[in-house]
Design a protein around this motif. Structure first.
Motif, PDB file in Angstrom:
ATOM      1  N   LEU A 112       0.829  -1.206   0.000  1.00  0.00           N
ATOM      2  CA  LEU A 112       0.000   0.000   0.000  1.00  0.00           C
ATOM      3  C   LEU A 112       0.866   1.260   0.000  1.00  0.00           C
ATOM      4  N   GLU A 113       1.942   1.242   0.755  1.00  0.00           N
ATOM      5  CA  GLU A 113       2.805   2.420   0.804  1.00  0.00           C
ATOM      6  C   GLU A 113       3.538   2.625  -0.519  1.00  0.00           C
ATOM      7  N   ASP A 114       3.794   1.534  -1.275  1.00  0.00           N
ATOM      8  CA  ASP A 114       4.409   1.693  -2.596  1.00  0.00           C
ATOM      9  C   ASP A 114       3.490   2.476  -3.524  1.00  0.00           C
ATOM     10  N   VAL A 115       2.199   2.149  -3.476  1.00  0.00           N
ATOM     11  CA  VAL A 115       1.218   2.879  -4.276  1.00  0.00           C
ATOM     12  C   VAL A 115       1.177   4.339  -3.834  1.00  0.00           C
ATOM     13  N   ALA A 116       1.202   4.559  -2.533  1.00  0.00           N
ATOM     14  CA  ALA A 116       1.126   5.921  -1.999  1.00  0.00           C
ATOM     15  C   ALA A 116       2.353   6.746  -2.371  1.00  0.00           C
ATOM     16  N   TYR A 117       3.536   6.142  -2.349  1.00  0.00           N
ATOM     17  CA  TYR A 117       4.747   6.871  -2.740  1.00  0.00           C
ATOM     18  C   TYR A 117       4.673   7.288  -4.206  1.00  0.00           C
ATOM     19  N   ALA A 118       4.154   6.396  -5.052  1.00  0.00           N
ATOM     20  CA  ALA A 118       3.995   6.729  -6.466  1.00  0.00           C
ATOM     21  C   ALA A 118       3.003   7.878  -6.629  1.00  0.00           C
ATOM     22  N   ALA A 119       1.920   7.839  -5.848  1.00  0.00           N
ATOM     23  CA  ALA A 119       0.927   8.912  -5.911  1.00  0.00           C
ATOM     24  C   ALA A 119       1.534  10.245  -5.480  1.00  0.00           C
ATOM     25  N   ALA A 120       2.367  10.216  -4.454  1.00  0.00           N
ATOM     26  CA  ALA A 120       2.999  11.453  -3.975  1.00  0.00           C
ATOM     27  C   ALA A 120       3.900  12.047  -5.045  1.00  0.00           C
ATOM     28  N   PHE A 121       4.664  11.205  -5.719  1.00  0.00           N
ATOM     29  CA  PHE A 121       5.502  11.717  -6.803  1.00  0.00           C
ATOM     30  C   PHE A 121       4.650  12.313  -7.912  1.00  0.00           C
ATOM     31  N   LEU A 122       3.596  11.596  -8.311  1.00  0.00           N
ATOM     32  CA  LEU A 122       2.729  12.058  -9.387  1.00  0.00           C
ATOM     33  C   LEU A 122       2.048  13.372  -9.029  1.00  0.00           C
ATOM     34  N   ALA A 123       1.744  13.566  -7.757  1.00  0.00           N
ATOM     35  CA  ALA A 123       1.083  14.789  -7.299  1.00  0.00           C
ATOM     36  C   ALA A 123       2.036  15.955  -7.125  1.00  0.00           C
ATOM     37  N   SER A 124       3.308  15.688  -7.180  1.00  0.00           N
ATOM     38  CA  SER A 124       4.299  16.705  -6.834  1.00  0.00           C
ATOM     39  C   SER A 124       4.751  17.515  -8.042  1.00  0.00           C
ATOM     40  N   ASP A 125       5.513  18.562  -7.743  1.00  0.00           N
ATOM     41  CA  ASP A 125       6.082  19.402  -8.800  1.00  0.00           C
ATOM     42  C   ASP A 125       7.243  18.714  -9.510  1.00  0.00           C
ATOM     43  N   ARG A 126       7.605  17.510  -9.060  1.00  0.00           N
ATOM     44  CA  ARG A 126       8.631  16.734  -9.758  1.00  0.00           C
ATOM     45  C   ARG A 126       8.065  16.043 -11.003  1.00  0.00           C
ATOM     46  N   ALA A 127       6.747  16.071 -11.158  1.00  0.00           N
ATOM     47  CA  ALA A 127       6.104  15.434 -12.307  1.00  0.00           C
ATOM     48  C   ALA A 127       5.257  16.452 -13.068  1.00  0.00           C
ATOM     49  N   PRO A 128       5.832  17.585 -13.457  1.00  0.00           N
ATOM     50  CA  PRO A 128       5.034  18.706 -13.971  1.00  0.00           C
ATOM     51  C   PRO A 128       4.384  18.467 -15.320  1.00  0.00           C
ATOM     52  N   THR A 129       4.894  17.504 -16.097  1.00  0.00           N
ATOM     53  CA  THR A 129       4.308  17.260 -17.421  1.00  0.00           C
ATOM     54  C   THR A 129       3.609  15.904 -17.508  1.00  0.00           C
ATOM     55  N   MET A 130       3.384  15.270 -16.385  1.00  0.00           N
ATOM     56  CA  MET A 130       2.705  13.973 -16.392  1.00  0.00           C
ATOM     57  C   MET A 130       1.204  14.195 -16.218  1.00  0.00           C
ATOM     58  N   THR A 131       0.478  14.072 -17.308  1.00  0.00           N
ATOM     59  CA  THR A 131      -0.969  14.229 -17.278  1.00  0.00           C
ATOM     60  C   THR A 131      -1.583  13.327 -18.336  1.00  0.00           C
ATOM     61  N   ALA A 132      -2.874  13.031 -18.183  1.00  0.00           N
ATOM     62  CA  ALA A 132      -3.570  12.118 -19.095  1.00  0.00           C
ATOM     63  C   ALA A 132      -2.798  10.811 -19.221  1.00  0.00           C
ATOM     64  N   THR A 133      -2.222  10.362 -18.125  1.00  0.00           N
ATOM     65  CA  THR A 133      -1.351   9.198 -18.180  1.00  0.00           C
ATOM     66  C   THR A 133      -1.593   8.278 -16.996  1.00  0.00           C
ATOM     67  N   GLU A 134      -1.056   7.083 -17.129  1.00  0.00           N
ATOM     68  CA  GLU A 134      -1.192   6.053 -16.097  1.00  0.00           C
ATOM     69  C   GLU A 134       0.169   5.766 -15.493  1.00  0.00           C
ATOM     70  N   VAL A 135       0.222   5.661 -14.187  1.00  0.00           N
ATOM     71  CA  VAL A 135       1.432   5.202 -13.510  1.00  0.00           C
ATOM     72  C   VAL A 135       1.240   3.734 -13.158  1.00  0.00           C
TER      73      VAL A 135
END
Length: 243
Positions: free
Chosen positions: A211-234
């Motif tokens: 569960l925490e692996d999923v949450a860590y991925a979500a945190a990265f996706l929500a962050s400013d470190r992923a500024p061009t990741m949209t309309a996409t699947e992790v």
């Protein structure tokens, strides 16, 4: 920290995914607003987060009630001067274990209707507060690219959520808002060692995400470190789904 000074709403915050995401978001510096139908587990989680130094608020909310969702989003935005992140971890009332040919149509379609309606309600409510600030991230659990028998309308619902996220990303992108989703094969019981998880054999890594692996991925996706990741699947399936 990845989410320092961000304001995040986690809908379905008391569930397995929602609570893991809330803990990680708070640990990464976000102020987390937990929303769900039952207050007691939300309060318990909030106590854990606050005890670890996190900032957290709690609200009881039925995510299918559009007016209530919009009032809550309005309140969060006023209190926090905006909404930066919304994560949808609400359940879809799925019915598993019966082949489609033997299921009533309403049992197949119920999770599809609920998933799309709920996410549309949540996403549009928060987007109205993100548009003026020209920033924001809207996330969900979706995908549906696997082919597993006996899951009823679940994969149909997840595929529909992916399509909805793409449409949201298309329309909200010019306003600086991203929309994306995470694909997970499900997480093992935290008390079970990875090597004892029978479903792990279906993955290339021989382990499903915690569960925490999923949450860590979500945190990265929500962050400013992923500024061009949209309309996409992790894809956090450990190779159960190969891109």
């Amino acid at each position: 920290m990845l989410l320092e000074n961000k304001t995040a709403i986690v809908y379905g915050g008391a569930g397995a995914i929602g609570s893991a995401v809330a803990r990680v978001f708070a640990g990464e510096g976000a102020t987390v607003h937990l929303a769900g139908r039952t207050r007691a587990p939300l309060e318990e989680l909030a106590g854990t987060i606050a005890g670890s130094g996190g900032r957290v608020e709690v609200a009881t909310l039925d995510a299918t009630d559009r007016a209530a969702v919009e009032r809550h989003a309005d309140a969060v935005a006023r209190h926090s001067v905006g909404i930066d992140i919304a994560f949808n971890a609400t359940s879809n009332d799925d019915l598993h274990g019966t082949p489609l040919v033997d299921m009533a149509h309403e049992d197949v379609l119920r999770p599809v209707t609920k998933a799309v309606t709920t996410h549309l309600t949540l996403a549009t409510a928060v987007a109205r507060h993100m548009i003026p600030r020209r920033t924001g991230v809207i996330l969900a659990m979706g995908g549906g690219r696997e082919a597993i028998p006996g899951l009823g309308g679940s994969h149909i619902a997840w595929s529909a959520l992916a399509g909805l996220c793409r449409q949201l990303a298309c329309e909200l992108g010019p306003h600086g808002i991203r929309a994306a989703w995470l694909l997970s094969p499900g997480s093992p019981d935290p008390s079970v060692p990875p090597e004892d998880d029978p479903e792990a054999t279906a993955t290339l890594l021989r382990r499903r995400p915690r569960l925490e692996d999923v949450a860590y991925a979500a945190a990265f996706l929500a962050s400013d470190r992923a500024p061009t990741m949209t309309a996409t699947e992790v894809n956090v399936t450990g190779g159960a789904v190969v891109d």
